[in-house]
Design an enzyme around this catalytic site. Structure first.
Site, PDB file in Angstrom:
ATOM      1  N   ARG A  82     -50.491  43.720   5.926  1.00 24.45           N
ATOM      2  CA  ARG A  82     -49.514  44.605   5.512  1.00 24.45           C
ATOM      3  C   ARG A  82     -48.737  44.086   4.636  1.00 24.45           C
ATOM      4  NH1 ARG A  82     -46.219  46.555  10.665  1.00 24.45           N
ATOM      5  NH2 ARG A  82     -48.505  47.563  11.083  1.00 24.45           N
ATOM      6  N   ARG A 151     -38.150  44.751   9.624  1.00 25.36           N
ATOM      7  CA  ARG A 151     -39.302  45.143   8.710  1.00 25.36           C
ATOM      8  C   ARG A 151     -38.857  45.670   7.519  1.00 25.36           C
ATOM      9  NH1 ARG A 151     -43.555  45.854  12.211  1.00 25.36           N
ATOM     10  NH2 ARG A 151     -43.652  44.530  13.993  1.00 25.36           N
ATOM     11  N   LYS A 215     -39.593  43.458  17.380  1.00 26.03           N
ATOM     12  CA  LYS A 215     -39.660  44.022  16.006  1.00 26.03           C
ATOM     13  C   LYS A 215     -38.129  44.749  15.609  1.00 26.03           C
ATOM     14  CE  LYS A 215     -43.308  46.447  16.610  1.00 26.03           C
ATOM     15  NZ  LYS A 215     -44.279  47.432  16.519  1.00 26.03           N
ATOM     16  N   LYS A 217     -36.289  47.737  13.089  1.00 28.44           N
ATOM     17  CA  LYS A 217     -36.543  48.519  11.773  1.00 28.44           C
ATOM     18  C   LYS A 217     -35.056  49.357  11.380  1.00 28.44           C
ATOM     19  CE  LYS A 217     -41.283  49.320  13.508  1.00 28.44           C
ATOM     20  NZ  LYS A 217     -42.250  50.265  13.965  1.00 28.44           N
ATOM     21  N   CYS A 436     -51.671  58.027  12.784  1.00 31.38           N
ATOM     22  CA  CYS A 436     -51.744  56.651  12.774  1.00 31.38           C
ATOM     23  C   CYS A 436     -53.154  56.159  12.252  1.00 31.38           C
ATOM     24  CB  CYS A 436     -51.093  55.803  13.952  1.00 31.38           C
ATOM     25  SG  CYS A 436     -52.339  56.071  15.470  1.00 31.38           S
ATOM     26  N   CYS A 442     -57.645  49.372  15.156  1.00 27.64           N
ATOM     27  CA  CYS A 442     -56.230  49.273  15.763  1.00 27.64           C
ATOM     28  C   CYS A 442     -56.999  48.831  17.216  1.00 27.64           C
ATOM     29  CB  CYS A 442     -55.418  50.060  15.882  1.00 27.64           C
ATOM     30  SG  CYS A 442     -53.963  49.938  16.936  1.00 27.64           S
ATOM     31  N   CYS A 481     -52.298  56.088  20.611  1.00 32.22           N
ATOM     32  CA  CYS A 481     -51.887  55.377  22.016  1.00 32.22           C
ATOM     33  C   CYS A 481     -50.346  55.527  22.085  1.00 32.22           C
ATOM     34  CB  CYS A 481     -52.037  53.791  21.959  1.00 32.22           C
ATOM     35  SG  CYS A 481     -50.958  52.833  21.181  1.00 32.22           S
ATOM     36  N   CYS A 485     -47.155  55.040  16.402  1.00 32.50           N
ATOM     37  CA  CYS A 485     -47.053  54.729  15.164  1.00 32.50           C
ATOM     38  C   CYS A 485     -46.809  55.888  14.113  1.00 32.50           C
ATOM     39  CB  CYS A 485     -48.191  53.736  14.519  1.00 32.50           C
ATOM     40  SG  CYS A 485     -48.279  52.351  15.805  1.00 32.50           S
TER      41      CYS A 485
HETATM   42 FE1  SRM Z   1     -47.064  50.482  14.408  1.00 34.96          FE
HETATM   43  C1  SRM Z   1     -48.468  48.149  16.702  1.00 34.96           C
HETATM   44  C2  SRM Z   1     -49.983  50.315  12.983  1.00 34.96           C
HETATM   45  C3  SRM Z   1     -45.712  52.236  12.189  1.00 34.96           C
HETATM   46  C4  SRM Z   1     -44.750  51.340  16.632  1.00 34.96           C
HETATM   47  N1  SRM Z   1     -49.028  49.182  14.672  1.00 34.96           N
HETATM   48  C5  SRM Z   1     -49.160  48.467  15.683  1.00 34.96           C
HETATM   49  C6  SRM Z   1     -50.379  47.653  15.251  1.00 34.96           C
HETATM   50  C7  SRM Z   1     -50.090  46.553  14.266  1.00 34.96           C
HETATM   51  C8  SRM Z   1     -51.398  47.380  16.384  1.00 34.96           C
HETATM   52  C9  SRM Z   1     -51.266  46.042  17.041  1.00 34.96           C
HETATM   53  O1  SRM Z   1     -50.058  45.584  17.327  1.00 34.96           O
HETATM   54  O2  SRM Z   1     -52.244  45.220  17.312  1.00 34.96           O
HETATM   55  C10 SRM Z   1     -51.170  48.766  14.510  1.00 34.96           C
HETATM   56  C11 SRM Z   1     -52.324  48.279  13.294  1.00 34.96           C
HETATM   57  C12 SRM Z   1     -53.311  49.439  13.316  1.00 34.96           C
HETATM   58  C13 SRM Z   1     -54.266  49.091  12.179  1.00 34.96           C
HETATM   59  O3  SRM Z   1     -55.352  48.875  12.330  1.00 34.96           O
HETATM   60  O4  SRM Z   1     -53.747  48.922  11.109  1.00 34.96           O
HETATM   61  C14 SRM Z   1     -49.859  49.520  13.914  1.00 34.96           C
HETATM   62  N2  SRM Z   1     -47.657  51.094  12.625  1.00 34.96           N
HETATM   63  C15 SRM Z   1     -48.959  50.995  12.361  1.00 34.96           C
HETATM   64  C16 SRM Z   1     -48.970  51.773  10.855  1.00 34.96           C
HETATM   65  C17 SRM Z   1     -49.902  51.401   9.967  1.00 34.96           C
HETATM   66  C18 SRM Z   1     -49.385  53.311  11.266  1.00 34.96           C
HETATM   67  C19 SRM Z   1     -49.808  54.198  10.094  1.00 34.96           C
HETATM   68  O5  SRM Z   1     -50.892  54.614  10.384  1.00 34.96           O
HETATM   69  O6  SRM Z   1     -48.972  54.456   9.174  1.00 34.96           O
HETATM   70  C20 SRM Z   1     -47.551  51.874  10.568  1.00 34.96           C
HETATM   71  C21 SRM Z   1     -47.138  50.464   9.727  1.00 34.96           C
HETATM   72  C22 SRM Z   1     -45.821  50.501   9.380  1.00 34.96           C
HETATM   73  C23 SRM Z   1     -45.182  49.470   8.280  1.00 34.96           C
HETATM   74  O7  SRM Z   1     -45.819  49.670   7.329  1.00 34.96           O
HETATM   75  O8  SRM Z   1     -44.600  48.727   8.986  1.00 34.96           O
HETATM   76  C24 SRM Z   1     -46.807  51.835  11.951  1.00 34.96           C
HETATM   77  N3  SRM Z   1     -45.450  51.391  14.475  1.00 34.96           N
HETATM   78  C25 SRM Z   1     -45.068  52.216  13.444  1.00 34.96           C
HETATM   79  C26 SRM Z   1     -44.018  53.056  13.854  1.00 34.96           C
HETATM   80  C27 SRM Z   1     -43.456  54.181  12.756  1.00 34.96           C
HETATM   81  C28 SRM Z   1     -42.201  53.623  12.152  1.00 34.96           C
HETATM   82  O9  SRM Z   1     -41.737  52.310  12.316  1.00 34.96           O
HETATM   83  O10 SRM Z   1     -41.398  54.360  11.714  1.00 34.96           O
HETATM   84  C29 SRM Z   1     -43.720  52.957  15.371  1.00 34.96           C
HETATM   85  C30 SRM Z   1     -42.670  53.555  16.122  1.00 34.96           C
HETATM   86  C31 SRM Z   1     -41.201  53.299  15.775  1.00 34.96           C
HETATM   87  C32 SRM Z   1     -40.941  51.994  16.599  1.00 34.96           C
HETATM   88  O11 SRM Z   1     -41.149  50.932  16.111  1.00 34.96           O
HETATM   89  O12 SRM Z   1     -40.236  52.281  17.635  1.00 34.96           O
HETATM   90  C33 SRM Z   1     -44.581  51.853  15.561  1.00 34.96           C
HETATM   91  N4  SRM Z   1     -46.707  49.774  16.470  1.00 34.96           N
HETATM   92  C34 SRM Z   1     -45.787  50.274  17.164  1.00 34.96           C
HETATM   93  C35 SRM Z   1     -45.836  49.487  18.480  1.00 34.96           C
HETATM   94  C36 SRM Z   1     -44.616  49.937  19.713  1.00 34.96           C
HETATM   95  C37 SRM Z   1     -43.510  49.023  19.279  1.00 34.96           C
HETATM   96  C38 SRM Z   1     -42.544  49.519  20.872  1.00 34.96           C
HETATM   97  O13 SRM Z   1     -41.164  49.564  20.839  1.00 34.96           O
HETATM   98  O14 SRM Z   1     -43.212  49.594  21.683  1.00 34.96           O
HETATM   99  C39 SRM Z   1     -46.629  48.729  18.437  1.00 34.96           C
HETATM  100  C40 SRM Z   1     -47.099  47.805  19.530  1.00 34.96           C
HETATM  101  C41 SRM Z   1     -46.381  46.462  19.636  1.00 34.96           C
HETATM  102  O15 SRM Z   1     -45.440  46.294  18.968  1.00 34.96           O
HETATM  103  O16 SRM Z   1     -46.462  45.744  20.590  1.00 34.96           O
HETATM  104  C42 SRM Z   1     -47.411  48.874  17.019  1.00 34.96           C
HETATM  105 FE1  SF4 Z   2     -52.664  51.592  17.047  1.00 36.73          FE
HETATM  106 FE2  SF4 Z   2     -51.451  53.146  18.972  1.00 36.73          FE
HETATM  107 FE3  SF4 Z   2     -50.165  52.334  16.460  1.00 36.73          FE
HETATM  108 FE4  SF4 Z   2     -51.916  54.241  16.681  1.00 36.73          FE
HETATM  109  S1  SF4 Z   2     -50.152  54.350  17.654  1.00 36.73           S
HETATM  110  S2  SF4 Z   2     -51.947  52.482  15.018  1.00 36.73           S
HETATM  111  S3  SF4 Z   2     -53.253  53.436  18.188  1.00 36.73           S
HETATM  112  S4  SF4 Z   2     -50.712  50.883  18.066  1.00 36.73           S
END
Ligand code: SRM
Ligand code: SF4
Length: 573
Positions: A82, A151, A215, A217, A436, A442, A481, A485
């Site tokens: 990323r 981030r 994390k 944001k 997402c 993922c 899930c 995201c």
């Molecule tokens: Fe996310 C984890 C993809 C935005 C909340 N997110 C992940 C991971 C890295 C999975 C992992 O930990 O193994 C995913 C990678 C999947 C893949 O195959 O690429 C992933 N997140 C994404 C992206 C690529 C989704 C998309 O399709 O656009 C976004 C990348 C953003 C970036 O450029 O930095 C992405 N993730 C978000 C957002 C939206 C936002 O930030 O505005 C959220 C919700 C907002 C928040 O953070 O509360 C988000 N991602 C999570 C979480 C839950 C965090 C939590 O508070 O519990 C995880 C899991 C974790 O951190 O353990 C996670």
């Molecule tokens: Fe993966 Fe869940 Fe984030 Fe979708 S919402 S990219 S399934 S961690």
């Protein structure tokens, strides 16, 4: 002032990730050795935790997981990478490099993310260093794109007010850079720079050796557009203008989307306003807020570690006082503002500087050549002649930005040639959709998202068309899930994966991104989704008031209750 408020210390044994960070020597761990180990195409869990801070995760191709298991082969390991890209801006040269790297080392595609950056998938371990170095050759890096740090700082991608956007972009870059980890580990591991031995103080003056509990944001919105979903951020900043000039920011804290199925102590939450500050103070304000989370966030149980839980546990007022105490002054009263929408405005627009900007709908942010739609090729051709930038939006779209009047025709010709404007005929629902990544890359996905939402929308479009709602703007978001995201809890229609082909179905967020949605039906498949939605959409078509959004209607009509505080997200009515 200078009064130090002593908040209750957080209790509990530190989680294993805290130990990994503590022993990593500022994010170095044994990554060099792991990446050089030729026995496996993967790396240890321990090092994978550290990889996140370097903007990458080890994944495996889940489409072939079972087959490989049967053949007693190790999983098809590959890395996701990323980019760090505050405000989501890439030059045409950088675009061409991304295009090239996706072919050379990746899976022939890249993904525009919901935080305005780019992800590559499918990079093999043996190519990782080359990939990172080639990114660096066009001045990209991936530092802090993941991990327990601040981030990518998001910012509004509104092309109408280009001058103002430029200034907001500068603030988002300043905040991002100020909060960057200072360790040299990234440069040593990926770019072969000399090892620097520093004192703890010199290495991480803001973070210290344990970085953050989780994390963190930050996003900046310029009303009336809320395209960064400002209330979903740990720190949401709302630009305040006087005579069309930026004067300062309203500050909201403690938003976040993630939760765990079955654990009601976890929930999506909206950030809440704590006051206004002038723009020259904003970098320091962000630092002080983040250090409160550094000092008081839960380092014991990671699922309770986000800032939203710190704020809810300690109380908004107490956290605000603590921040003010660290700043040495108090916040001013919140200034009035109004949000209208979270979506993007597509097509050509002229900015206030006379330049043109073309916002292109990219379904779920995936840039690749599709059958009968060579999107990646088209964008490559544009990048070859484009003198401005590419700006990514929080809705996973791209703005071909800053096109001078004399260059507009040439870019328009490519747009026409590849029929990129076909999306103009898409329903407003599709143009307001986000999914997402989910499967196959993922590791946390419970259900499909990016690969499934387009076909589900097609079926919902049938219902909308039957009811004359083709052009009705409705936001729809799907996450594979409950991590959310796609910010699914902020969709007027939201889906969160529960298991293969099954989703929890949510309704009632506001179109402007100021209210969460609420569960309407649990664990349902496509047939039930459609049979549940049809009568609600019909009801909406018949009984909506003038200009009433779908998210507001379902609340007025009693389908779900309004949720303006995440602590009520799970309450049963
Ligand atoms: Fe996310 C984890 C993809 C935005 C909340 N997110 C992940 C991971 C890295 C999975 C992992 O930990 O193994 C995913 C990678 C999947 C893949 O195959 O690429 C992933 N997140 C994404 C992206 C690529 C989704 C998309 O399709 O656009 C976004 C990348 C953003 C970036 O450029 O930095 C992405 N993730 C978000 C957002 C939206 C936002 O930030 O505005 C959220 C919700 C907002 C928040 O953070 O509360 C988000 N991602 C999570 C979480 C839950 C965090 C939590 O508070 O519990 C995880 C899991 C974790 O951190 O353990 C996670
Ligand atoms: Fe993966 Fe869940 Fe984030 Fe979708 S919402 S990219 S399934 S961690």
């Amino acid at each position: 002032m200078g009064r130090k408020i002593v908040l209750p210390p957080q209790e509990g044994k530190p989680s294993d990730v805290e130990e990994i960070k503590a022993e990593s020597n500022y994010l170095r761990g044994t990554l060099v050795e792991s990446m050089e180990d030729e026995l496996s195409s993967g790396i240890s869990d321990w090092d994978n935790r550290l990889m996140k801070f370097h903007g990458s995760y080890l994944q495996d191709d889940r489409d072939v997981r079972l087959e490989r298991e049967h053949k007693k082969l190790e999983p098809a390991y590959q890395f996701m990478v990323r980019l760090r890209m505050p405000g989501g801006v890439a030059t045409a040269g950088q675009w061409l490099k991304m295009d090239e790297l996706a072919e050379k080392y990746g899976n022939q595609s890249f993904k525009i993310t919901t935080r305005q950056t780019i992800q590559f998938h499918g990079i093999l371990k043996w190519n990782m260093k080359k990939h990172m170095q080639e990114l660096n050759s066009v001045l990209f890096d991936t530092i802090a794109a993941c991990g327990d740090v601040n981030r990518n700082v998001m910012c509004n991608a509104n092309p109408y007010q280009s001058q103002l956007h430029q200034e907001i972009l500068e603030w988002s870059t300043k905040i991002s850079e100020h909060l960057l980890p200072r360790t040299n580990a990234y440069y040593e591991i990926w770019l072969d720079k000399e090892k620097v031995i520093d004192t703890q103080e010199e290495q991480e003056p803001i973070y210290g050796s344990l970085y953050l509990p989780r994390k963190f944001k930050i996003g900046i919105a310029i009303p009336p557009a809320n395209d960064v979903d400002v209330f979903s951020q740990d720190i949401g900043l709302i630009a305040v203008l006087e005579n069309n000039q930026l004067v300062g920011f309203n500050v909201a804290i403690g938003g976040g989307m993630g939760m765990t199925h079955g654990d009601t102590a976890t929930y999506p939450q909206l950030s809440r306003l704590i006051g206004y500050v002038s723009k020259d103070r904003i970098v320091d304000v962000c630092e002080k807020i983040m250090t409160v989370q550094r000092d008081y966030g839960d380092r014991s149980v990671r699922k309770y570690a986000r800032f939203k839980y710190t704020v809810d546990r300690l109380g908004l007022e107490k956290v605000k006082e603590e921040v003010e105490s660290r700043l040495g002054y108090t916040f001013e009263k919140v200034k009035p503002f109004n949000f209208e929408h979270t979506g993007d405005r597509y097509g050509w627009r002229r900015g206030d500087d006379g330049n043109y900007h073309f916002t292109l709908f990219i379904q779920n942010g995936r840039v690749r050549d599709f059958d009968n739609y060579p999107l990646k090729t088209a964008l490559r051709e544009i990048a070859e002649i484009h003198k401005g930038e590419f700006r990514f939006t929080g809705n996973q779209n791209v703005v071909i930005a800053n096109v001078e009047a004399q260059d507009k025709e040439a870019i328009s010709e490519i747009i026409e040639k590849y029929q990129l404007t076909d999306s103009d005929n898409y329903s407003a629902l599709r143009r307001n959709s986000i999914a997402c990544v989910a499967l196959p890359t993922c590791g946390l996905a419970m259900a499909e998202a990016e690969r499934y939402l387009p076909s589900l929308i097609e079926k919902i479009e049938g219902i909308l068309d039957d009811n004359g709602l083709h052009n009705q703007e409705i936001t729809i978001r799907m996450s594979g899930c409950p991590n959310g995201c796609s910010r699914a809890a902020m969709g007027e229609i939201g889906f969160i994966g529960k298991g293969p082909g099954k989703y929890n179905f949510y309704l009632g967020a506001s179109h402007a991104g100021t209210r969460l949605n609420k569960i309407y039906k649990e664990n349902i498949g496509e047939e039930e989704i459609l049979s549940t939605l049809r009568p609600i959409i019909e009801h909406y078509a018949k009984e909506r008031m003038d200009n009433e959004y779908f998210g507001d209607f379902v609340i007025r009509a009693g389908y779900v209750e309004a949720v303006t505080d995440g602590r009520h997200f799970h309450n049963q009515t």
